[in-house]
Design an enzyme around this catalytic site. Structure first.
Site, mmCIF file in Angstrom:
data_model
loop_
_atom_site.group_PDB
_atom_site.id
_atom_site.type_symbol
_atom_site.label_atom_id
_atom_site.label_comp_id
_atom_site.label_asym_id
_atom_site.label_seq_id
_atom_site.Cartn_x
_atom_site.Cartn_y
_atom_site.Cartn_z
ATOM 1 N N TRP A 159 0.843 -1.208 0.000
ATOM 2 C CA TRP A 159 0.000 0.000 0.000
ATOM 3 C C TRP A 159 0.877 1.256 0.000
ATOM 4 C CZ3 TRP A 159 -0.363 4.086 3.443
ATOM 5 C CH2 TRP A 159 -1.457 4.942 3.282
ATOM 6 N N HIS A 160 2.002 1.189 0.707
ATOM 7 C CA HIS A 160 2.860 2.368 0.791
ATOM 8 C C HIS A 160 3.547 2.688 -0.523
ATOM 9 C CE1 HIS A 160 2.483 2.093 5.222
ATOM 10 N NE2 HIS A 160 2.745 3.374 5.158
ATOM 11 N N GLY A 161 3.785 1.696 -1.336
ATOM 12 C CA GLY A 161 4.435 2.030 -2.596
ATOM 13 C C GLY A 161 4.821 0.821 -3.409
ATOM 14 N N PHE A 210 2.828 8.479 -0.883
ATOM 15 C CA PHE A 210 2.176 7.194 -0.741
ATOM 16 C C PHE A 210 0.710 7.261 -1.160
ATOM 17 C CE2 PHE A 210 5.330 7.046 2.901
ATOM 18 C CZ PHE A 210 6.289 6.441 2.124
#
Length: 475
Positions: free
Chosen positions: A323-325, A475
């Protein structure tokens, strides 16, 4: 528009005056103002991205209405599928297209095939990861019959795009925030003044601590081969403070701004730098994200045996990393955190349910040791957020394995260190409160409290670092 910018300092009072003094007698007009203000706020970066948030809102608004009147399971599944396809499809394209394309090419290269597909120059829309989860919480809750699909167009669109928390959270649930758009709101001076104090604390953390540290951490990390191992370790420690103050500072500003308009947003950070274990830290860090994954993914997997709990922890951290990247560093970060977490599952380590040293001025020596151990574990793994790509992370770690670890490290500027010191003192004293400046009803004399406020305000204006984007915008 940055919430630490001059533009926002002009934008916020204009919206506030219109909201409470011009439109106070009409709930629909207040919601309409919030919607317009939110789109102006978001469009300030790039107006083209307004199309994405409008599509996401429109699809889920319609899906929610149809879910109200549809009882057939197959049709309900299809409606939920449409919401998931549209929202996750947009998120996947803008955030992960090139990552999966590169991984696909690398996989074929291992077998001797050479592929050269065209990469796309894709700009990641600010906040798409946040509002995607926020609007999905609505359709999933309506699907699960925890909430009725609303026909109030203005309330729903304002809920999805609410500007204080739109681009970096907290990620609000429809069950908690949407009803607040559907009921009359009255101005509460006590709530508003507390909101202003929380905004001030968020500004101090971001501008004085995080922005000052950003120059130091960037300079060291860009030339890490030229510095001692002790300086590289110090850089990671400073990045942890930068990371915390940057993100929790945004959350404080968002929650405080919400209070100015009569809204209660969820607490997103609960003094995680004082956590005594990794599980406790993740109960206190980015609470809105981890509870979202827990409630909408993990609880659907079920299972209470140790291996099932461990599986769920692994899934939640890998999904959180992704999800962050779109990078292997984030997946590595998730995997390593899940491994740290699992020792508490299989070894039955102590769980902490109350704040550290509750009701006491100082922690015990054992508690202090646990806090340092937990913070340093988090700090070492924060490297995988801080450095790209993965090969450079391992090179950085390799440079830390050196006798120069015992050398005197290069330190950031004194004002950054002073900011960290003040942060630790205030948050330690306030660790059982909602935020660092929740001083209403405090036995501290009024003159002292106002001295603290003016001192922090002075620091924000005169000791702030070079303005930086919030880290979580990427993000």
């Amino acid at each position: 528009m940055l919430t630490t910018s001059l533009e926002f300092a002009l934008f916020l009072p204009i919206v506030f005056v219109l909201y409470w003094f011009v439109l106070k007698n009409s709930l629909k007009l207040q919601n309409a103002l919030i919607l317009v203000a939110s789109y102006v706020f978001y469009g300030w970066w790039d107006w083209r991205f307004l199309v994405l948030i409008a599509i996401s809102s429109a699809v889920d608004y319609v899906v929610g209405i149809f879910l109200n009147t549809t009882s057939t399971k197959s049709k309900r599944n299809a409606l939920l599928g449409i919401s998931l396809l549209v929202n996750l499809g947009m998120l996947g394209f803008f955030k992960y297209y090139n990552f999966f394309l590169d991984s696909f090419v690398d996989a074929f290269t291992l077998f001797g095939f050479s592929l050269s597909p065209d990469r796309l120059q894709i700009i990641l829309p600010v906040g798409i990861s946040f509002y995607t989860l926020q609007t999905l919480s609505y359709t999933i809750d309506v699907y699960d019959r925890k909430l009725k699909g609303t026909k109030d167009f203005l309330a729903f669109f304002a809920y999805v795009s609410f500007f204080p928390q739109l681009v970096a959270g907290p990620i609000e649930r429809a069950t908690q925030l949407l009803p607040q758009f559907q009921q009359k709101r009255t101005f509460d001076y006590t709530k508003a003044s507390d909101g202003m104090r929380q905004i001030l604390w968020g500004l101090f953390k971001k501008i004085v601590v995080a922005d000052n540290l950003a120059v130091y951490t960037y300079t060291i990390s860009m030339n890490y081969q030229d510095h001692s191992a002790s300086t590289l370790l110090m850089c990671l420690v400073m990045f942890s403070f930068q990371f915390y103050c940057d993100f929790s500072g945004y959350s404080d500003i968002a929650i405080g701004t919400g209070r100015l308009f009569g809204f209660n947003l969820m607490k997103n950070f609960d003094y995680p730098i004082f956590a005594r274990s990794i599980p406790e830290l993740w109960q206190k860090w980015h609470i809105s994200l981890f509870t979202w994954f827990r409630d909408y993914i993990v609880r659907r997997l079920k299972g209470f045996r140790k291996w099932q709990v461990a599986r769920n922890i692994l899934i939640i951290f890998l999904v959180t990393g992704l999800w962050h990247g779109a990078a292997w560093t984030y997946l590595t970060w998730g995997l390593l955190h899940s491994l740290l977490f699992m020792q508490f599952i299989f070894l039955g380590r102590k769980k902490f349910k109350t704040p550290v040293a509750a009701g006491k001025l100082l922690p015990s020596l054992g508690e202090f040791g646990l806090m340092v151990k937990t913070f340093m574990s988090f700090t070492l793994l924060a490297l995988f957020f801080f450095i790209q790509p993965l090969s450079k992370c391992f090179s950085y770690l390799g440079s830390m394995i050196d006798w120069s670890i015992f050398a005197v490290p290069l330190l950031p500027e004194n004002r950054a260190l002073a900011g960290i010191g003040l942060l630790l003192v205030i948050e330690w004293l306030q660790r059982e409160k909602e935020h660092g400046l929740e001083l209403s009803g405090s036995p501290i004399p009024k003159m002292v409290r106002w001295g603290v406020y003016y001192g922090l305000l002075f620091a924000v204006f005169y000791y702030g670092g070079q303005p930086q984007d919030f880290l979580y915008f990427q993000f």
